[in-house]
Design a protein around this motif. Sequence first.
Motif, PDB file in Angstrom:
ATOM      1  N   UNK A  27       0.746  -1.068  -0.408  1.00 23.87           N
ATOM      2  CA  UNK A  27      -0.012   0.121   0.067  1.00 23.87           C
ATOM      3  C   UNK A  27       0.975   1.355  -0.197  1.00 23.87           C
ATOM      4  N   UNK A  28       1.820   1.404   0.774  1.00 24.25           N
ATOM      5  CA  UNK A  28       2.882   2.387   0.856  1.00 24.25           C
ATOM      6  C   UNK A  28       3.276   2.828  -0.380  1.00 24.25           C
ATOM      7  N   UNK A  29       3.814   1.600  -1.122  1.00 28.66           N
ATOM      8  CA  UNK A  29       4.387   1.912  -2.379  1.00 28.66           C
ATOM      9  C   UNK A  29       3.467   2.230  -3.485  1.00 28.66           C
ATOM     10  N   UNK A  30       2.099   1.619  -3.482  1.00 30.95           N
ATOM     11  CA  UNK A  30       1.061   1.815  -4.434  1.00 30.95           C
ATOM     12  C   UNK A  30       0.634   3.313  -4.300  1.00 30.95           C
ATOM     13  N   UNK A  31       0.438   3.915  -3.136  1.00 33.61           N
ATOM     14  CA  UNK A  31      -0.431   5.114  -2.753  1.00 33.61           C
ATOM     15  C   UNK A  31       0.796   6.252  -3.321  1.00 33.61           C
ATOM     16  N   UNK A  32       1.882   5.927  -3.061  1.00 34.98           N
ATOM     17  CA  UNK A  32       2.756   7.197  -3.386  1.00 34.98           C
ATOM     18  C   UNK A  32       2.847   7.153  -4.925  1.00 34.98           C
ATOM     19  N   UNK A  33       2.959   6.080  -5.567  1.00 38.34           N
ATOM     20  CA  UNK A  33       3.088   6.002  -7.138  1.00 38.34           C
ATOM     21  C   UNK A  33       1.815   6.432  -7.570  1.00 38.34           C
ATOM     22  N   UNK A  34       0.694   6.294  -7.178  1.00 39.24           N
ATOM     23  CA  UNK A  34      -0.373   6.553  -7.805  1.00 39.24           C
ATOM     24  C   UNK A  34      -0.891   7.881  -7.453  1.00 39.24           C
ATOM     25  N   UNK A  35      -0.792   8.717  -6.409  1.00 38.75           N
ATOM     26  CA  UNK A  35      -1.254   9.800  -5.766  1.00 38.75           C
ATOM     27  C   UNK A  35      -0.311  10.886  -5.874  1.00 38.75           C
ATOM     28  N   UNK A  36       0.815  10.950  -6.000  1.00 44.08           N
ATOM     29  CA  UNK A  36       1.952  11.693  -6.074  1.00 44.08           C
ATOM     30  C   UNK A  36       2.192  11.908  -7.496  1.00 44.08           C
ATOM     31  N   UNK A  37       1.866  12.947  -8.124  1.00 43.98           N
ATOM     32  CA  UNK A  37       2.251  13.410  -9.464  1.00 43.98           C
ATOM     33  C   UNK A  37       3.663  13.042  -9.755  1.00 43.98           C
ATOM     34  N   UNK A  38       4.125  12.427 -10.968  1.00 47.20           N
ATOM     35  CA  UNK A  38       5.419  12.156 -11.377  1.00 47.20           C
ATOM     36  C   UNK A  38       6.357  12.878 -11.010  1.00 47.20           C
ATOM     37  N   UNK A  39       5.980  14.544 -11.451  1.00 50.80           N
ATOM     38  CA  UNK A  39       7.014  15.378 -11.709  1.00 50.80           C
ATOM     39  C   UNK A  39       7.243  15.919  -9.929  1.00 50.80           C
ATOM     40  N   UNK A  40       6.397  15.357  -8.982  1.00 45.36           N
ATOM     41  CA  UNK A  40       6.615  15.981  -7.530  1.00 45.36           C
ATOM     42  C   UNK A  40       7.131  14.684  -6.739  1.00 45.36           C
ATOM     43  N   UNK A  41       7.466  13.508  -7.340  1.00 42.02           N
ATOM     44  CA  UNK A  41       7.997  12.396  -6.589  1.00 42.02           C
ATOM     45  C   UNK A  41       9.290  12.495  -6.128  1.00 42.02           C
ATOM     46  N   UNK A  42       9.707  12.206  -4.950  1.00 44.32           N
ATOM     47  CA  UNK A  42      10.967  12.284  -4.624  1.00 44.32           C
ATOM     48  C   UNK A  42      11.660  10.896  -4.873  1.00 44.32           C
ATOM     49  N   UNK A  43      12.769  10.755  -5.619  1.00 47.12           N
ATOM     50  CA  UNK A  43      13.357   9.677  -5.924  1.00 47.12           C
ATOM     51  C   UNK A  43      13.728   8.662  -4.616  1.00 47.12           C
ATOM     52  N   UNK A  44      14.244   9.124  -3.550  1.00 43.80           N
ATOM     53  CA  UNK A  44      14.763   8.736  -2.304  1.00 43.80           C
ATOM     54  C   UNK A  44      13.320   8.097  -2.065  1.00 43.80           C
ATOM     55  N   UNK A  45      12.129   8.691  -1.768  1.00 47.00           N
ATOM     56  CA  UNK A  45      10.982   8.102  -1.264  1.00 47.00           C
ATOM     57  C   UNK A  45      10.793   6.838  -1.891  1.00 47.00           C
ATOM     58  N   UNK A  46      10.541   7.004  -3.429  1.00 45.42           N
ATOM     59  CA  UNK A  46      10.334   5.970  -4.088  1.00 45.42           C
ATOM     60  C   UNK A  46      11.137   4.704  -4.139  1.00 45.42           C
ATOM     61  N   UNK A  47      12.362   5.152  -4.027  1.00 44.27           N
ATOM     62  CA  UNK A  47      13.549   4.009  -3.869  1.00 44.27           C
ATOM     63  C   UNK A  47      13.345   3.211  -2.358  1.00 44.27           C
ATOM     64  N   UNK A  48      12.968   3.996  -1.451  1.00 43.43           N
ATOM     65  CA  UNK A  48      12.787   3.391   0.140  1.00 43.43           C
ATOM     66  C   UNK A  48      11.539   2.605   0.010  1.00 43.43           C
TER      67      UNK A  48
END
Length: 223
Positions: free
Chosen positions: A114-135
């Motif tokens: 859920x943590x992975x999906x919610x971040x990927x789906x609800x945070x626009x790609x241009x606003x995503x933090x690479x470190x957060x996605x990686x974590x």
Amino acid sequence: MAEDMFLFWGSGSPPCWRAMIALEEKGLQGYKNKLLNFEKGEHKQPEVLEVNPRGQLPAFRHGEKKVNESLAICMYLESQFKSRGTQLIPDKAADQALVYQRAFEGLVLQQKLVDLLMYARHVPEEERQETTMKRNMEAASAEAQLWEGHVQEGSCLAGKDFTMADVVVYPVVALMFRLGLSTEKYPKLSQYNDFLKDRPSIKATYPPHWLESPPTSDLLKSL
């Protein structure tokens, strides 16, 4: 019996699916139910909030009793209908210990996903933090590797019998493979997925929109 039950649910939701599998395994077919659309916000309708004030699914009612958390629904059904259908919690203490351990561990696997999906789906790609996605990806990968080690070939999660552990965990595993989890990197989990996918309770409750359309995401391809 089942006619006094009502379930609000959403297609493809592991929590909803596990409640439906439990109902099938306990021989409680014929319960009233309503399929709701998450995308349209139907789970926030007054009729749902009356049963579950958080507006979350599944929302379950048995007569005047309301039970909403998915694992609570499953445990309630096993407790109230222990002698009916499949026994999902074994009698021996050692067997119970493993079933409880795997079932509650399954909620950890679900949360990492859920943590992975919610971040990927609800945070626009241009606003995503690479470190957060990686974590998030690393946390989900580490958890998946633990489950790869839990699985024994040709077996359920807590031994040869289908138990509450499988009711809780299988829907999460199935969703992970739908989202592109590698069958080569996780061969034991893949075998487990294939081992149970034709079980009557799982086939009878398979998410309808999964049957109607192919996967639309390969988010877990690199997990």
